[in-house]
Every structure is written in structure tokens, then in C-alpha cells.
Design an enzyme around this catalytic site. Structure first.
Site, PDB file in Angstrom:
ATOM      1  N   ASP A 188     -10.985   2.587   3.342  1.00  0.00           N
ATOM      2  CA  ASP A 188     -11.567   1.668   3.181  1.00  0.00           C
ATOM      3  C   ASP A 188     -13.190   1.482   2.616  1.00  0.00           C
ATOM      4  O   ASP A 188     -13.535   0.093   2.121  1.00  0.00           O
ATOM      5  CB  ASP A 188     -11.588   0.673   4.374  1.00  0.00           C
ATOM      6  N   GLN A 242      -5.308  -1.549   8.772  1.00  0.00           N
ATOM      7  CA  GLN A 242      -5.088  -3.263   8.651  1.00  0.00           C
ATOM      8  C   GLN A 242      -5.880  -3.874   9.510  1.00  0.00           C
ATOM      9  O   GLN A 242      -5.425  -4.133  10.717  1.00  0.00           O
ATOM     10  CB  GLN A 242      -3.981  -3.465   8.638  1.00  0.00           C
ATOM     11  N   LYS A 245       0.751  -0.805  -0.040  1.00  0.00           N
ATOM     12  CA  LYS A 245      -0.040  -0.301   0.004  1.00  0.00           C
ATOM     13  C   LYS A 245       0.610   1.631  -0.011  1.00  0.00           C
ATOM     14  O   LYS A 245       0.651   1.836  -0.944  1.00  0.00           O
ATOM     15  CB  LYS A 245      -0.657  -0.015   0.949  1.00  0.00           C
TER      16      LYS A 245
HETATM   17  N1  GUN Z   1      -7.607  -6.908   5.710  1.00  0.00           N
HETATM   18  C1  GUN Z   1      -7.107  -7.593   4.735  1.00  0.00           C
HETATM   19  N2  GUN Z   1      -8.312  -6.873   3.797  1.00  0.00           N
HETATM   20  C2  GUN Z   1      -7.647  -5.593   3.945  1.00  0.00           C
HETATM   21  C3  GUN Z   1      -8.846  -4.012   3.181  1.00  0.00           C
HETATM   22  O1  GUN Z   1      -9.266  -4.207   2.108  1.00  0.00           O
HETATM   23  N3  GUN Z   1      -8.410  -3.107   4.470  1.00  0.00           N
HETATM   24  C4  GUN Z   1      -8.580  -2.902   5.382  1.00  0.00           C
HETATM   25  N4  GUN Z   1      -7.675  -2.356   6.248  1.00  0.00           N
HETATM   26  N5  GUN Z   1      -7.473  -4.538   5.997  1.00  0.00           N
HETATM   27  C5  GUN Z   1      -7.875  -5.612   5.767  1.00  0.00           C
END
Ligand code: GUN
Length: 285
Positions: A120, A97, A53
């Protein structure tokens, strides 16, 4: 003959467009776009996601702010970090996350992310707006699926879509996005009876179950578009999806591979949402 939807190529194309728009934004607004990424604990997969990311941000010119908190951080400390980011005008998007280490109340921490910084698309307000077809930040993975379909020139209007999986992160927002695009949508899950026949009715079949090669050839209609959101391991420990790709592909008009299908689009849509959040904040202030 089936066509493989190349998520890497779509992701590359879209990142170029995002980078151009980020540069335009910086020029006209006279400031950076910022994404804060919060990683709590040391889950291996989460570390890889977070690294990618941050790399994605660099690639398109978004400034990233990384916060690494230990697994034994207190609920209060974690909340304080997110609350501070919520107030910071340099931060346009906040991402915590998931999953969080045991003992932390994820819902409470996520609830501190203001709706306009919820890149998100997980908060109740964004999910509610999505359900009501209002402008919102939509969850990255399903939004990435819609983007890929659009870039392939696939019109979903009037098509029968079946989503297998009902998670808050993928299945539910996926169903809403397809519905908002005028597909006729069925959502299936672990308690669904007659799953095979429902899948056989799908013009568009989205697999978001989390079980390796769960969707087999006898569940897929001739000419269907098959989208595989799974990230699983097969019996030999190799990365694979929820779809039995080798046996299903010949029945499809389009199919996404794993890896190289939906996955690469997820982070790209995070960058897309961060740009959208920054643009929206510039309209407000
Ligand atoms: N963990 C697995 N997929 C995601 C996601 O799309 N966003 C976040 N914040 N955590 C995750």
C-alpha cells in the site's frame, strides 16, 4: 475538445502486462507470488474492495491469502496475524484494509508490515523514500494516476500541478510523485485561502477532497488536465466524483470520469506493487 481518460481500458492493458510478468517470474523463480489481504470487521465498502482485490489477484496469477477477522478481535490478535504474515516467505505483500473498527490502533498494526511487503506504500519508510526520490512502493491511488498520465503520453515535467487534498493516502504521495516527475506542485486543503485562483493556475488539477462536485467550472483553466480521485454520492445518491464533470469537461484537454477513471487503476497498482515486491525479494535472497 476534451479527451476522457479511460481508467478501465488502462487498467485492462496494464493487468495484461502484469499477468505476463507474473508468469515470467513464476517460471524463473520457480515459486508463486503471494498477497495477503486482511479485513477486520464487516464494513460494506471494505468488503467490496477486498473482494475486488482478491479477484484482481486471480486475474493476473497472483496467489491471495485472505484473513477475515471479526470487528471485536483484540489488538493483540490482529497484531499476531500481521506479524505472522510478516514472517511468511510465501507472502510478498500485506494489505490491511482501512478503516479499522473503532478500538483498534491502526498505526500500530500497520507498523508491523515490513517495508518490503508494504504494497500500500503507507509505512513511514516508504513515504520517506518517496519524499527523497528513492525507489519505493508508492501508494496505489496516486501511483495509478501517474501511470494513467504516462500511458496517455502526458509529460508532467515543467507543468503546474495543483493537488487539492492532503491525506496521507492520496494528497501527500500524489504531490511527491508529481514533484519527482518535475512538475511544479501546490498542495491545497480545507484551510487554503484563495483556492479558486490557485486551481485556475493548474495545468494539472488533482481533486482528492472527498466532497461531491466540489471543483466547479470557474475553478478550472481552459485546456487543463483534470484528475478526479473522489468517490462521492450526489444529491440523488448516485456515484460521482469531487469534480462537477458535466460543467467542467468542456474546459479540459483531458478529464477522468467517476466511475471509470482513477478507481479501476487503484487495484491494478496494488497488483503492480505486489509484483514489484516479489521481484525485489528475489534480488535480495
Ligand atoms: N481503504 C480505502 N482505500 C484503501 C487503500 O488504498 N488501501 C487500504 N489498505 N485500505 C483502503
Amino acid at each position: 475538445m476534451y479527451k476522457i481518460i479511460d481508467g478501465k481500458a488502462h487498467s485492462r492493458g496494464l493487468r495484461e502486462e502484469i499477468a505476463a510478468e507474473v508468469a515470467r517470474f513464476k517460471q524463473s523463480a520457480g515459486r508463486d507470488i503471494g498477497l495477503a489481504v486482511v479485513l477486520i470487521g464487516d464494513d460494506g465498502a471494505s468488503k467490496v474492495y477486498v473482494r475486488n482485490k482478491i479477484k484482481g489477484c486471480e486475474e493476473v496469477g497472483i496467489r491471495s491469502y485472505a484473513y477475515y477477522l471479526p470487528a471485536d478481535v483484540s489488538q493483540r490478535q490482529a497484531e499476531d496475524v500481521v506479524a505472522e504474515l510478516a514472517r511468511d516467505p510465501a507472502v510478498n505483500g500485506i494489505l490491511v484494509q482501512l478503516p479499522l473498527p473503532p478500538g483498534l490502533d491502526a498505526q500500530k498494526i500497520l507498523s508491523l508490515i515490513p517495508v518490503e511487503k508494504d504494497v500500500d506504500g503507507f509505512c513511514e519508510s516508504n513515504m520517506g523514500s518517496l519524499c527523497m526520490s528513492r525507489p519505493c512502493l508508492a501508494a496505489c491511488t496516486p501511483n495509478g494516476v501517474m501511470k494513467m498520465l504516462e500511458r496517455e503520453g502526458i509529460n508532467v515535467s515543467g507543468k503546474r500541478a495543483v493537488v487539492v487534498g492532503r491525506s496521507n493516502i492520496v494528497g501527500k504521495p500524489m504531490a511527491m510523485l508529481l514533484l519527482n516527475a518535475d512538475a511544479t506542485v501546490t498542495v491545497c486543503h480545507s484551510k487554503t485561502t484563495g483556492l479558486k485562483d490557485i486551481c485556475l493556475s493548474a495545468d494539472i488539477l488533482v481533486a482528492a477532497i472527498g466532497r461531491a462536485k466540489f471543483i466547479t467550472a470557474d475553478m478550472v483553466k481552459e485546456g487543463a488536465i483534470v484528475i478526479d480521485v473522489g468517490m462521492d454520492r450526489d444529491e440523488n445518491g448516485r456515484l460521482c466524483g469531487d469534480v462537477d464533470f458535466e460543467n467542467v469537461k468542456d474546459k479540459c484537454s483531458y478529464i477522468t470520469p467517476v466511475p471509470g477513471g482513477v478507481g479501476p487503476m487503484t487495484i491494478t497498482m496494488l497488483l503492480y506493487n505486489t509484483l514489484a515486491a516479489a521481484k525485489r525479494s528475489a534480488e535480495i535472497v
